[in-house]
Motif scaffolding. Structure first.
Motif, short mmCIF file in Angstrom:
data_model
loop_
_atom_site.label_atom_id
_atom_site.label_comp_id
_atom_site.label_asym_id
_atom_site.label_seq_id
_atom_site.Cartn_x
_atom_site.Cartn_y
_atom_site.Cartn_z
N LEU A 89 0.84 -1.19 0.00
CA LEU A 89 0.00 0.00 0.00
C LEU A 89 0.88 1.24 0.00
O LEU A 89 1.86 1.33 0.74
CB LEU A 89 -0.91 0.03 1.22
CG LEU A 89 -2.02 -1.02 1.30
CD1 LEU A 89 -2.86 -0.79 2.56
CD2 LEU A 89 -2.90 -1.01 0.06
N LYS A 90 0.51 2.21 -0.85
CA LYS A 90 1.16 3.52 -0.87
C LYS A 90 0.13 4.53 -0.38
O LYS A 90 -0.82 4.85 -1.09
CB LYS A 90 1.63 3.87 -2.28
CG LYS A 90 2.66 2.93 -2.86
CD LYS A 90 3.05 3.36 -4.26
CE LYS A 90 4.09 2.43 -4.86
NZ LYS A 90 4.47 2.85 -6.24
N ILE A 91 0.33 5.03 0.84
CA ILE A 91 -0.60 5.97 1.46
C ILE A 91 0.01 7.37 1.36
O ILE A 91 0.98 7.68 2.05
CB ILE A 91 -0.87 5.60 2.92
CG1 ILE A 91 -1.32 4.14 3.04
CG2 ILE A 91 -1.92 6.53 3.53
CD1 ILE A 91 -1.41 3.64 4.47
N ARG A 92 -0.56 8.21 0.49
CA ARG A 92 -0.05 9.57 0.34
C ARG A 92 -0.70 10.48 1.38
O ARG A 92 -1.93 10.54 1.47
CB ARG A 92 -0.32 10.09 -1.07
CG ARG A 92 0.56 9.44 -2.12
CD ARG A 92 0.24 9.93 -3.52
NE ARG A 92 1.21 9.43 -4.49
CZ ARG A 92 1.14 8.22 -5.05
NH1 ARG A 92 0.14 7.41 -4.75
NH2 ARG A 92 2.07 7.83 -5.92
N VAL A 93 0.13 11.16 2.18
CA VAL A 93 -0.39 11.98 3.27
C VAL A 93 0.17 13.39 3.20
O VAL A 93 1.26 13.64 2.69
CB VAL A 93 -0.04 11.35 4.65
CG1 VAL A 93 -0.73 10.01 4.82
CG2 VAL A 93 1.46 11.22 4.84
N GLY A 94 -0.61 14.32 3.74
CA GLY A 94 -0.19 15.70 3.90
C GLY A 94 -0.73 16.20 5.23
O GLY A 94 -1.22 15.41 6.06
N LEU A 95 -0.65 17.51 5.46
CA LEU A 95 -1.14 18.11 6.70
C LEU A 95 -2.23 19.12 6.39
O LEU A 95 -2.21 19.78 5.35
CB LEU A 95 -0.01 18.80 7.46
CG LEU A 95 1.16 17.94 7.96
CD1 LEU A 95 2.14 18.82 8.73
CD2 LEU A 95 0.67 16.81 8.83
N ASN A 96 -3.19 19.25 7.33
CA ASN A 96 -4.20 20.29 7.21
C ASN A 96 -3.56 21.67 7.27
O ASN A 96 -2.48 21.85 7.86
CB ASN A 96 -5.23 20.16 8.33
CG ASN A 96 -6.39 19.26 7.95
OD1 ASN A 96 -6.72 19.11 6.78
ND2 ASN A 96 -7.01 18.63 8.94
N VAL A 97 -4.24 22.65 6.72
CA VAL A 97 -3.76 24.04 6.78
C VAL A 97 -3.68 24.48 8.24
O VAL A 97 -4.61 24.28 9.02
CB VAL A 97 -4.69 24.97 5.99
CG1 VAL A 97 -4.25 26.42 6.15
CG2 VAL A 97 -4.71 24.57 4.51
#
Length: 262
Positions: A89-97
């Motif tokens: 699995l490749k889980i692409r994540v970022g952060l909320n503003v």
């Protein structure tokens, strides 16, 4: 007219004087001083606790990972000979503003296929269990090598890396705060979380994505076949948990990469 009334002191009127009165007066002053000191000290402690609680509360509501999308990769020997299950699995994540920085080294990834559940730590986390993932490299360019170690390596304790760890790779990192040894994410950063989902029935295939496994991949104890319901929960050190639930397609067909979420 009435005559003015004269007021005078009684002949037996006396003031309180003596060492006893002085002792009582000094004792009252000391008691007042101690009470004031206790109140000042207590108010200082309460202020510090309030500031600490406010800071922690701010972190809890402002630190939040966002799952952008999840892709699944099938192990294969060639373009027509592929595993029947998702192997990675490749889980692409970022952060909320406005989010505070998030340390992926303290992140816990919980994944379940409806039958088994794996609670995964970052490969470089050697504090929770007093050991990290075997053959992990903190070199900035070691993301691919670490993924290979995740898929293929094992150690006496705790066992197959695939069942206990995850690895990461940065996609965007403008402030250069993210590296393999210290994966700190700030607002605007993007990263991929790699989770092994190799099934015990798919251990003989030659490659998984860009990684040559030569049939040496380890069983993750998970089985993500068609129509499997999968739940993933990301729990950071601070902030709210992030959850993603998806149902795998009814058939993977001839696709090596499968879009699973959203």
């Amino acid at each position: 007219m009435k005559a003015n009334k004269k007021t005078g002191m009684f002949a037996d009127a006396r003031a309180q004087v003596g060492i006893g009165t002085l002792i009582i007066f000094i004792a009252m002053v000391l008691i007042a001083t101690v009470a004031a000191s206790v109140l000042i000290q207590t108010s200082g402690i309460l202020q510090q606790q309030a500031q600490s609680t406010g800071k922690q509360a701010t972190q809890e509501v402002s630190s939040n990972l966002v799952i952008k999308n999840i892709e699944g990769t099938r192990a294969k020997n060639n373009a027509t000979d592929m595993a029947g299950n998702i192997s990675l699995l490749k889980i692409r994540v970022g952060l909320n503003v406005g989010s505070s920085p998030v340390d992926l080294n303290q992140l816990i990834v919980s994944i379940t296929d409806g039958t088994n559940t794996n609670d995964l730590l970052y490969a470089n986390n050697d504090k929770t269990h007093d050991y990290g993932m075997s053959n992990f490299s903190s070199d900035a360019t070691a993301a691919t090598a670490n993924l290979g170690a995740l898929l293929k390596d094992t150690q006496t304790t705790p066992g197959d890396n695939a069942r206990y760890f995850f690895t990461v790779q940065k996609i965007r990192d403008e402030d250069l705060s993210f590296n393999q040894g210290n994966p700190i994410m700030n607002t605007g950063d993007l990263a991929i979380i790699y989770v092994s989902t190799v099934s015990d029935g798919d251990l003989s295939f030659a490659t998984i994505g860009e990684i040559s496994t030569a049939g040496a991949q380890k069983d993750s104890d998970l089985d993500i076949g068609p129509r499997t319901s999968v739940t993933i929960v990301l729990t950071p050190e601070y902030g709210a948990t992030t959850m993603a639930t998806f149902l795998a397609p009814s058939s993977y067909g001839s696709r090596e990469t499968v879009q699973l979420y959203p």
